[in-house]
Write a protein that holds these residues in place. Structure first.
Motif, mmCIF file in Angstrom:
data_model
loop_
_atom_site.group_PDB
_atom_site.id
_atom_site.type_symbol
_atom_site.label_atom_id
_atom_site.label_comp_id
_atom_site.label_asym_id
_atom_site.label_seq_id
_atom_site.Cartn_x
_atom_site.Cartn_y
_atom_site.Cartn_z
ATOM 1 N N ARG A 240 0.833 -1.195 0.000
ATOM 2 C CA ARG A 240 0.000 0.000 0.000
ATOM 3 C C ARG A 240 0.868 1.245 0.000
ATOM 4 N N LEU A 242 0.408 5.277 0.858
ATOM 5 C CA LEU A 242 -0.444 6.366 1.333
ATOM 6 C C LEU A 242 0.326 7.641 1.016
ATOM 7 N N THR A 247 -4.531 10.371 -0.255
ATOM 8 C CA THR A 247 -5.062 9.459 0.759
ATOM 9 C C THR A 247 -5.870 10.232 1.809
ATOM 10 N N LYS A 248 -7.035 9.690 2.158
ATOM 11 C CA LYS A 248 -7.874 10.314 3.179
ATOM 12 C C LYS A 248 -7.505 9.805 4.565
ATOM 13 N N PHE A 249 -7.497 10.725 5.532
ATOM 14 C CA PHE A 249 -7.215 10.415 6.933
ATOM 15 C C PHE A 249 -8.358 10.961 7.779
ATOM 16 N N ASP A 250 -8.941 10.115 8.618
ATOM 17 C CA ASP A 250 -10.035 10.568 9.490
ATOM 18 C C ASP A 250 -9.479 11.129 10.798
ATOM 19 N N THR A 271 -12.085 14.989 8.004
ATOM 20 C CA THR A 271 -11.258 14.172 7.114
ATOM 21 C C THR A 271 -10.226 15.044 6.402
ATOM 22 N N LEU A 357 -1.959 3.827 11.696
ATOM 23 C CA LEU A 357 -2.244 3.013 10.513
ATOM 24 C C LEU A 357 -2.359 1.559 10.941
ATOM 25 N N ASP A 363 -7.570 -2.200 3.684
ATOM 26 C CA ASP A 363 -8.677 -1.327 3.275
ATOM 27 C C ASP A 363 -8.998 -0.257 4.323
ATOM 28 N N SER A 364 -8.293 -0.294 5.448
ATOM 29 C CA SER A 364 -8.636 0.632 6.532
ATOM 30 C C SER A 364 -8.195 2.052 6.192
ATOM 31 N N ARG A 365 -8.957 3.011 6.719
ATOM 32 C CA ARG A 365 -8.570 4.403 6.551
ATOM 33 C C ARG A 365 -7.718 4.813 7.753
ATOM 34 N N ARG A 367 -5.960 7.122 10.638
ATOM 35 C CA ARG A 367 -6.592 8.144 11.481
ATOM 36 C C ARG A 367 -5.551 9.096 12.065
#
Ligand code: FEO
Ligand code: CA
Ligand code: CA
Length: 701
Positions: A240, A242, A247-250, A271, A357, A363-365, A367
């Motif tokens: 992967r 990022l 890439t999106k980070f919550d 986000t 991470l 598949d995890s987003r 944070r």
């Protein structure tokens, strides 16, 4: 590409410490050339108190209760780990007990050198695991130096690898996940024909943005050795990239959704796009990785046009509020206007956090945890306290900035059930954030020369001052969201202790003691800057030191502690150096400690950044318990112009990984005229290296 001429290394201007001026510009936006951002007048000379130093001794192995990801084939005292098979979505985290410290590290130290090669002790070998431009996402295009695109870079290994972790992926110790930070880019050394940042195309700027971020790469053991190589066939489902581009980070925690985080593109403030300047990091006891967002200030322009009320906050984080561009601006606003604070004043508030991470869930987003505060986060390292809460230790890498810790509200849940895993993934979302205030035993004797006080130690007691607990602020005039978003200002308000650039802060999982790399501070005691104190005992501190912190009653969640300075770095012939009282004639010279790590036997490994003694940077190791404490020896050096990042020693002690960051980063160097031709003999490329012992035995001891 066509063959480029190989040239002898060029020598350029040096910046601060032993760093090249080019590293100063690209890595931290010439942080040392700007005024010290901490202009607070909080006291740096604390109350003089008599502290009784906790008697040293090895805490019973396993007493700190942390789970450790382990490799099969580890020391005999380690329980056999059961680990997830490839394809599983979760790591299996059976507890591992480290072997007791074995004392002596047996490798023969290597001498300081300026070679453009990677140097290891006799009896050891090394290989490059992965380098800038290599495939990460299966099917990534071959690297094409002359025709780089953001799309290709988004699938390839990014630039300037820093923190790395190697997490077991199978129960036989044959497969692992490599997780890496890509801290920053140097466009001089990335693009042939580079002249100025203004002359780069928008696509080239986007390449640089995409070359920031993180990589996850599946590895397999090479034969039966300590060597590891990337898996090059099959699904590689965990691989992967990022990036800072897409890439999106919550956001999680009390500041998520606050007014400070809302932007035109994200009106809910929940986000962010991308992560920036990821320096060091850590591995959690539940198998995720943490990544600090450090010198994020340099990516933003237009602070002069930000609302007047925001300007002091921007300035405290090193963002210019008087000019649109500074000499070290990256000019990313040409590629994406969100980097223009005149248009989007809150965008910078969305960086400077700790990122978590889960590499086992591709598949995890990822944070950004606001509960851990916002500053120039070097990294974060977690231990499970006796109480069961998890504690994250963190440094704010700036001259005269602070040391922090976070204690979770919830307790760690053992095991690796779905329930435990889901629970543990929330541990960093709520808790208490503290900043450190140190008190001294010998304050009156500190003269800034590094001379040891008559009580024989730089030492004292300390307190963790509560800044925020959950949604409740403990700082007058600041809400919890204020404290977490502008944590430096909260630290100023409570009179935290100004340290000499706190970099990596890492607890030993064996003893629970915490080690802080204080890399240097040439401004200490200069002009109107704070003078030396017992915890930062040298003025114009060129070489840095290591601080050891022992939490009261061995409880990492405690609010009081004792501390001492076991290592004062430099050339051992320099009277101001100290190596825990060990015979200095047997110690390797060391300068600018940056990242720390522990091997499976609890020895302390220290990597350096910006060696001010004239040698290449390197990796060093010393026992920290028993008679060998302070017997520091140099294990490796990285090529010319590079910094030693990582490091990571696998818990079976058979492999030492380091990230070679910015090889050949010497002012005046370019792709065509490289100062380093490592690793391939053409032009300089950052890359990850693994070192192992030829006889297959444990590295170091
Ligand atoms: Fe990126 Fe604090 O070094
Ligand atoms: Ca003392
Ligand atoms: Ca660092």
């Amino acid at each position: 590409m066509s063959e480029r001429p190989r040239l002898l290394p060029i020598l350029g201007q040096t910046g601060h410490s032993g760093r090249s001026a080019m590293t100063c510009q690209f890595r931290c936006g010439n942080a040392c050339d700007h005024p010290v951002p901490n202009e607070s007048d909080n006291p740096y000379f604390g109350d003089v108190v008599k502290a009784e130093v906790t008697r040293r001794g090895v805490v019973r192995a396993g007493a700190v209760g942390a789970l450790v990801l382990g490799f099969a084939g580890a020391a005999a005292t380690q329980a056999a780990p059961a680990l997830a098979a490839p394809g599983d979505a979760a790591p299996d985290l059976d507890a591992l007990t480290y072997s007791r410290p074995s004392g002596a590290l047996t490798f023969k130290p290597i001498p300081p050198n300026r070679l453009d090669t990677f140097v290891v002790p006799n009896g050891y070998d090394h290989s490059v695991v992965i380098r800038w431009g290599d495939e990460v996402v299966p099917g990534a295009p071959d690297f094409d130096l002359d025709n780089q695109t953001a799309a290709a870079q988004s699938k390839q290994f990014g630039y300037n690898n820093d923190f790395l972790a190697v997490l077991p992926l199978d129960k036989h110790g044959e497969r692992a996940l490599l997780v890496v930070n890509h801290e920053y880019t140097n466009e001089n050394l990335m693009f042939p024909g580079f002249t100025t940042l203004d002359a780069l195309s928008v696509e080239q700027l986007k390449v640089a943005i995409a070359a920031h971020g993180l990589s996850v790469v599946e590895l397999e053991r090479a034969g039966r050795t300590g060597e590891w190589v990337p898996v090059r066939k099959g699904s590689r489902r965990y691989n992967r990239r990022l990036t800072a581009l897409a890439t999106k980070f919550d956001f999680t925690g009390p500041a998520a959704g606050s007014a400070w985080l809302k932007t035109a593109a994200d009106p809910r403030g929940t986000t962010a796009i991308g992560t920036l300047n990821n320096c060091a990091g850590g591995v959690t006891p539940w198998g995720t990785t943490l990544h600090g967002e450090e010198n994020f200030n340099q990516y933003f322009v237009g602070g002069d046009g930000a609302p007047a009320a925001d300007k002091p906050k921007l300035a405290r984080y090193g963002i210019s509020t008087t000019v649109r561009y500074t000499a070290d601006s990256r000019k990313w606003d040409r590629a994406d206007e969100r980097f223009d604070l005149t248009k989007h004043p809150n965008e910078a508030n969305r960086f400077g956090w700790i990122v978590e991470l889960d590499p086992f869930d591709p598949d995890s987003r990822p944070r950004k945890h606001t509960a851990l505060g916002r500053f120039k986060h070097e990294g974060a390292n977690v231990i499970v306290a006796k109480s069961g809460h998890v504690v994250a230790y963190m440094g704010d890498d700036e001259r005269f900035d602070y040391l922090y810790k976070f204690v979770s509200d919830k307790k760690f849940m053992k095991g690796n059930s779905w329930v435990a895993r889901k629970h543990n993934l929330t541990l960093l979302e709520s808790g208490t954030l503290y900043v450190a205030k140190l008190d001294y035993t010998s304050a009156a004797e500190i003269d800034g020369t590094g001379k040891l006080p008559t009580d024989g130690a730089f030492n004292g007691t300390g307190r963790w001052i509560k800044l925020v607990q959950g949604n409740k602020s403990y700082v007058d005039g600041m809400t919890a969201a204020d404290v977490l978003t502008f944590t430096r200002l909260a630290g100023d308000a409570v009179g935290a202790t100004k340290m000499d650039r706190p970099e990596d802060v890492e607890p030993s999982l064996l003893t629970g003691k915490v080690y802080v790399a204080l890399t240097n501070n040439t401004n200490r005691g200069v002009g109107t800057n704070p003078k030396a104190d017992e915890a930062n005992p040298r003025n114009a501190n060129k070489h840095g030191h290591i601080l050891e912190l022992v939490e009261d009653k061995g409880e990492n969640a405690a609010e009081t502690f004792t501390w001492s300075v076991p290592i004062v770095c430099g050339d051992p012939t320099d009277a101001s150096t100290y190596f825990a009282g060990y015979d200095k004639t047997k110690v390797s010279p060391i300068s600018c400690p940056d990242n720390v790590a522990f091997d499976g036997a609890g020895n302390l490994w220290i990597s350096t950044d910006g060696n001010a003694l004239g040698s290449n940077d390197g990796l060093f190791a010393t026992a920290i318990e028993g008679p060998e404490r302070g017997h520091l020896k140099q294990f490796l050096t990285v090529p010319f112009g590079a910094e030693t990042c990582g490091p990571f020693i696998t818990t079976d002690n058979r492999s030492v990984f380091v990230a070679v960051q910015h090889p050949g980063e010497i002012t005046g160097a370019s792709v065509e005229n490289p100062a380093s031709t490592w690793p391939d003999g053409d032009y300089a490329k950052p890359g990850v290296v693994v070192t192992w012992r030829l006889d297959g035995k444990s590295v170091g001891s």
